[in-house]
Design an enzyme around this catalytic site. Structure first.
Site, PDB file in Angstrom:
ATOM      1  N   ARG A  50      49.245  26.061  57.705  1.00  8.88           N
ATOM      2  CA  ARG A  50      49.508  24.705  57.220  1.00  8.88           C
ATOM      3  C   ARG A  50      50.526  24.737  56.079  1.00  8.88           C
ATOM      4  NH1 ARG A  50      51.384  21.560  54.730  1.00  8.88           N
ATOM      5  NH2 ARG A  50      50.755  19.475  54.142  1.00  8.88           N
ATOM      6  N   LEU A  64      46.105  20.978  46.904  1.00  3.36           N
ATOM      7  CA  LEU A  64      45.147  20.478  47.891  1.00  3.36           C
ATOM      8  C   LEU A  64      45.407  21.120  49.252  1.00  3.36           C
ATOM      9  CD1 LEU A  64      45.282  16.671  46.952  1.00  3.36           C
ATOM     10  CD2 LEU A  64      43.734  18.414  46.067  1.00  3.36           C
ATOM     11  N   PRO A  65      45.231  22.442  49.357  1.00  7.17           N
ATOM     12  CA  PRO A  65      45.442  23.080  50.659  1.00  7.17           C
ATOM     13  C   PRO A  65      44.399  22.572  51.658  1.00  7.17           C
ATOM     14  CG  PRO A  65      44.462  24.631  49.121  1.00  7.17           C
ATOM     15  CD  PRO A  65      44.784  23.383  48.343  1.00  7.17           C
ATOM     16  N   HIS A  66      44.785  22.480  52.914  1.00 11.28           N
ATOM     17  CA  HIS A  66      43.861  21.988  53.929  1.00 11.28           C
ATOM     18  C   HIS A  66      44.241  22.554  55.286  1.00 11.28           C
ATOM     19  CE1 HIS A  66      47.148  19.121  53.335  1.00 11.28           C
ATOM     20  NE2 HIS A  66      47.101  18.894  54.628  1.00 11.28           N
ATOM     21  N   ALA A  67      43.245  22.577  56.170  1.00 10.36           N
ATOM     22  CA  ALA A  67      43.464  23.138  57.501  1.00 10.36           C
ATOM     23  C   ALA A  67      42.472  22.533  58.482  1.00 10.36           C
ATOM     24  CB  ALA A  67      43.296  24.652  57.461  1.00 10.36           C
TER      25      ALA A  67
END
Length: 154
Positions: A50, A64-67
């Site tokens: 991502r 705000l890392p997200h996957a």
């Protein structure tokens, strides 16, 4: 949707420092594995994949890392407060010390976006951010993040 439904007390930690974003993602993936039973390697790879689309450092020391992951039942989060900020390639080029990572099912659609918006609103609140930076107790950090707030427009 409430943060208390996304973030369990065991998914909040204070860590001294990381030498790289990759090492940070490893910690986030391992936390998600320990807390929610995710496969750490899949969570780590998904975060890194991502991130190649564009940095998730949103500015003001916040990332705000997200996957999205296969075989995940619901949206879950992990939070890290770094004692020593990490260079993260954020939009404002400032190092990051507050990291809230979200993991969502592959097919979560709009719910993933709603969760991301909720986390974003919470992390844009100057009062919340000040309290997070002033505390090092994971239980207090969890309480700060999950206390009820009046809903606001995104």
């Amino acid at each position: 949707m409430e943060l208390s439904k996304l973030l369990t007390p065991g998914a909040v930690r204070v860590v001294g420092q990381f030498t790289s974003k990759k090492r940070l993602f490893q910690e986030l993936g391992e936390m998600a594995a320990q807390t929610y039973g995710l496969t750490a390697a899949v969570a780590i790879d998904s975060l890194q994949e991502r991130e190649t689309l564009g940095p998730t450092g949103v500015g003001h020391g916040i990332a705000l890392p997200h996957a999205r992951l296969e075989d995940l039942k619901g949206i879950v989060g992990v939070f890290l407060r770094l004692e020593k900020p990490l260079d993260y390639d954020s939009v404002d080029r400032q190092p990051v010390d507050l990291v809230f990572a979200l993991f969502a099912p592959k097919d979560s659609g709009v719910d993933h976006l709603k969760a991301l918006a909720l986390v974003s609103r919470t992390m844009r609140d100057p009062g919340v951010v000040a309290k997070l930076r002033a505390n090092t107790d994971p239980a207090k950090l969890h309480a700060i993040l999950t206390e009820s707030r009046a809903p606001q427009a995104a």
